[in-house]
Design a protein around this motif. Sequence first.
Motif, PDB file in Angstrom:
ATOM      1  N   GLN A 105      36.508  42.652  45.040  1.00 44.26           N
ATOM      2  CA  GLN A 105      35.464  42.104  45.897  1.00 44.26           C
ATOM      3  C   GLN A 105      34.116  42.190  45.205  1.00 44.26           C
ATOM      4  N   ASN A 106      33.234  41.236  45.524  1.00 45.09           N
ATOM      5  CA  ASN A 106      31.904  41.252  44.929  1.00 45.09           C
ATOM      6  C   ASN A 106      30.950  42.089  45.781  1.00 45.09           C
ATOM      7  N   SER A 107      29.669  42.055  45.450  1.00 46.40           N
ATOM      8  CA  SER A 107      28.696  42.932  46.090  1.00 46.40           C
ATOM      9  C   SER A 107      28.509  42.648  47.571  1.00 46.40           C
ATOM     10  N   VAL A 108      28.853  41.446  48.020  1.00 47.24           N
ATOM     11  CA  VAL A 108      28.710  41.127  49.444  1.00 47.24           C
ATOM     12  C   VAL A 108      30.047  41.194  50.183  1.00 47.24           C
ATOM     13  N   GLY A 109      31.086  41.673  49.500  1.00 48.35           N
ATOM     14  CA  GLY A 109      32.368  41.893  50.154  1.00 48.35           C
ATOM     15  C   GLY A 109      33.336  40.735  50.118  1.00 48.35           C
ATOM     16  N   THR A 110      32.991  39.637  49.417  1.00 51.73           N
ATOM     17  CA  THR A 110      33.917  38.510  49.302  1.00 51.73           C
ATOM     18  C   THR A 110      35.065  38.884  48.378  1.00 51.73           C
ATOM     19  N   ARG A 111      36.289  38.625  48.813  1.00 47.20           N
ATOM     20  CA  ARG A 111      37.463  39.031  48.041  1.00 47.20           C
ATOM     21  C   ARG A 111      37.975  37.907  47.150  1.00 47.20           C
ATOM     22  N   PHE A 112      38.529  38.342  46.023  1.00 50.12           N
ATOM     23  CA  PHE A 112      39.145  37.440  45.057  1.00 50.12           C
ATOM     24  C   PHE A 112      40.406  38.102  44.504  1.00 50.12           C
ATOM     25  N   MET A 113      41.204  37.306  43.777  1.00 48.23           N
ATOM     26  CA  MET A 113      42.330  37.834  43.015  1.00 48.23           C
ATOM     27  C   MET A 113      42.043  37.612  41.541  1.00 48.23           C
ATOM     28  N   VAL A 114      42.248  38.643  40.730  1.00 46.57           N
ATOM     29  CA  VAL A 114      42.074  38.535  39.287  1.00 46.57           C
ATOM     30  C   VAL A 114      43.348  37.990  38.650  1.00 46.57           C
ATOM     31  N   THR A 115      43.201  37.127  37.655  1.00 45.80           N
ATOM     32  CA  THR A 115      44.334  36.729  36.815  1.00 45.80           C
ATOM     33  C   THR A 115      43.815  36.480  35.401  1.00 45.80           C
ATOM     34  N   ALA A 116      44.668  36.020  34.516  1.00 45.98           N
ATOM     35  CA  ALA A 116      44.270  35.797  33.126  1.00 45.98           C
ATOM     36  C   ALA A 116      43.455  34.512  32.990  1.00 45.98           C
ATOM     37  N   GLY A 117      42.454  34.539  32.138  1.00 46.10           N
ATOM     38  CA  GLY A 117      41.600  33.384  31.937  1.00 46.10           C
ATOM     39  C   GLY A 117      42.272  32.231  31.229  1.00 46.10           C
ATOM     40  N   HIS A 118      43.366  32.492  30.509  1.00 44.04           N
ATOM     41  CA  HIS A 118      44.049  31.390  29.834  1.00 44.04           C
ATOM     42  C   HIS A 118      44.996  30.626  30.772  1.00 44.04           C
ATOM     43  N   CYS A 119      45.039  31.053  32.042  1.00 41.89           N
ATOM     44  CA  CYS A 119      45.975  30.416  32.978  1.00 41.89           C
ATOM     45  C   CYS A 119      45.488  29.060  33.470  1.00 41.89           C
TER      46      CYS A 119
END
Length: 347
Positions: free
Chosen positions: A169-183
């Motif tokens: 999550q970022n500083s304001v609490g928004t959530r994301f999923m991490v994956t590889a940048g080459h995807c």
Amino acid sequence: MLKRKRTFVGALVAATAALTVLGTVPAHAAPGRDKPVPPATAKVDDSLAPDRGAAARAASPGAAAALAAIQTRIANYVARHGTAYTFGSYVDAGTGRIVLDTDAPASVVSSLTDLSGAATEQRQAVGQMQVHRQTVSDTFNRRDDVPSYWGGAGITAEGFICSAGYAVQNSVGTRFMVTAGHCFNNGATVLTESGANTFGTVSNRRLPTVTGDASDMELVGGQSYAGRVYTGGVFSTTSGPVVAAGTAFVGYTNYCHSGRTTGENCGHTANSITAQVCTQSGCKSPVIAFTGGTMIQGGDSGGTFYAKDGSGGIWIRGNVIASDGTTGWAEPWTVISPTLGVSIVTG
């Protein structure tokens, strides 16, 4: 405690061209059915991490200096000549020797590792270096997820299949999923592997051949993501809770990965946290180099790399990005967090 996901047998979704390599397509969960949201997990003491007490042989100053010089040369070579050849380099935690995995010709290897004008200790380290003639490749390629999405699941876009890493999550609490940048490219709409659900939209891509960064990461956002990671096999419905994230420890022998191709596998040894790997998508450094256990394969890219405690808790250390079949590489959490300005979501 492991949590089992409810699955719903529905109609099969026709596979896209990118998924034909999978053979049969598993039945998928019906869209719109969300998992229960688990309660928040209290912050834990980093000293309780299962990998904290790993004993590693420290690299000699000569070996460390020689490796740094070689990695700089490799990065410069790839920048000038492109990604025709692949490279992976680190100091082995067990032997203290430099290891170089590459498919480059002997003449190129010789020019990149010639430290004849360097200090005696560096020349000795090069003389003891192990060169493995292997190709390192980005691991393109669980299968059908529903919200809130978990790490280790199969995701697809633009004709490619990768794996989800872990929720942040970022500083304001928004959530994301991490994956590889080459995807996937920035702006791409990512689906679950079955195609039944929208997994999110790509942003914040970092990749040497795209942004010039020596890293391999991106975020997928816009949907609901939980602090849990798939455990078990490739069609598993179980998961473990994320309890913390931090640095990997060289010498720890039971790291795990979770991805759509090979499922969950443990028994990996971290040989280095300052390794470099140069693939078709450029040179990334520093990254985690690991060996042992069932190695990651195509489609596991972006999947979770972690230590697992006695209660099944997941201690995030990064996400996998490349392998040559013997050695795997992972983008470290300690690089991802400050680069993308995110904190871990626990489960």
